[in-house]
Scaffold this active site. Sequence first.
Site, PDB file in Angstrom:
ATOM      1  N   CYS A  34       0.821  -1.207   0.000  1.00  0.00           N
ATOM      2  CA  CYS A  34       0.000   0.000   0.000  1.00  0.00           C
ATOM      3  C   CYS A  34       0.855   1.257   0.000  1.00  0.00           C
ATOM      4  O   CYS A  34       0.343   2.352  -0.202  1.00  0.00           O
ATOM      5  CB  CYS A  34      -0.952   0.010   1.190  1.00  0.00           C
ATOM      6  N   SER A  78     -14.723   9.960  -0.215  1.00  0.00           N
ATOM      7  CA  SER A  78     -13.411   9.406   0.168  1.00  0.00           C
ATOM      8  C   SER A  78     -13.559   8.190   1.080  1.00  0.00           C
ATOM      9  O   SER A  78     -12.837   8.061   2.064  1.00  0.00           O
ATOM     10  CB  SER A  78     -12.560  10.448   0.911  1.00  0.00           C
ATOM     11  N   ASP A  79     -14.498   7.317   0.772  1.00  0.00           N
ATOM     12  CA  ASP A  79     -14.718   6.161   1.653  1.00  0.00           C
ATOM     13  C   ASP A  79     -13.972   4.936   1.115  1.00  0.00           C
ATOM     14  O   ASP A  79     -13.304   5.001   0.101  1.00  0.00           O
ATOM     15  CB  ASP A  79     -16.219   5.887   1.805  1.00  0.00           C
TER      16      ASP A  79
END
Lengths: 344, 68
Positions: free
Chosen positions: A16, A47-48
């Site tokens: 990530c 922005s979830d």
Amino acid sequence: METGVKLTKLASCAGCGAKVGAGTLASMLEGFRTHKDPRLLVGYDKSDDACVYQLDESTALVQTTDFFPPIVDDPFLYGQIAAANALSDVYAMGGEPRLALNILCLPEQMEEDTVRELLRGGYDKVYEAGAVIAGGHTIHGAEPIYGLAVTGFVDPRRMLTNSAARPGDALILTKPLGIGVLTTAAKADLVPEPVLRRIHRQMAALNRATRDVMVRHDVHSCTDVTGFGLLGHSLEMAQGSGCTLRIRTADVPFHPEAWELADMGFLPAGAYRNRDYAECGVEAGAVSRTMQDLLYDPQTSGGLLLALPMEEAADCLRELRAAAPEAAFIGCVTERGENWIVLE
Amino acid sequence: MNIIDARGLSCPEPVILLRRAMASGEASYQILVDNHASRENTTRYAQHQGYQVSVTEAGGVYTLTFTK
């Protein structure tokens, strides 16, 4: 399985940590034409972790995708971690994954056995999640990439967004931080084998059991802590909820070996991107630079951050610890103050 | 002076090169890096090893000098 060519050597950044910065994305997507659909309950603007689309009164579709370059050299483990990480976005919405599609990019020099092991890791985790891999798409490219597009379902009345924390809530984090630092230092062979085994186990662990505990409680808001680090994801929760998050840094769980390695400069570039993005919303007070580094450290297949009423938090935490033994209270939510996040 | 050219490398490579060089325990080293993360990380490493750090920047290249 170790292979001839080290998987992580084929990638310029790991896991990530490869995620493009939050600020970069927001400005790139400005001004495009999009349809308005009232059934799209959670879309890009929030922005979830995943989007949510209402099908009927009690059913909504949850969709998400996540993929990244190798974070470990063992292809089976890489497949497991990439799949657990992609599935996590559905759990973070309170949903259950049902279908998944493989997303795969292979350099020409990757051996067939390696690819098979990688995919076996993905199938293994999707099976454990009770979902089915229904297809996918594979291309050739310079660096390996693996991940999933995942579809799940949630009752829209019980979905958990990252923008619904309320003043008075307690904050719980379910997995310890430090993954970005430790995987970076691992490239310099500075992480002892038992520590590597511990973080590999953690990254491959599904957030399923955590989700199952969470939906039995009156959790207000949830997000999974991944590429933007604890503070990047906390900032999204604070801004989305219109509240301030107060984080007691002494209570934040992290892998103790990450402390000195962060101090020695084994920070992934993503940690600096996360700091650049979130720092203006954070009142750091007297919290040390090294502690801050860990709070900005990008996590791969990280834990969930939950906001729930203080009176429920102790029961919830006790149940969570059966599945996530290092889950901890890390702070609370207050009315919006001068800063979105206050570190204590 | 020991000079390390770490331009074009991303983390943790510059820190690994610096660590390898510093194993010889000399009084001063210099490293060239061309990104923010590498500048910060090599600074942290040198400070952790007890070196003083000074930085100059020209054309996107940072020159870091570490002295004891």
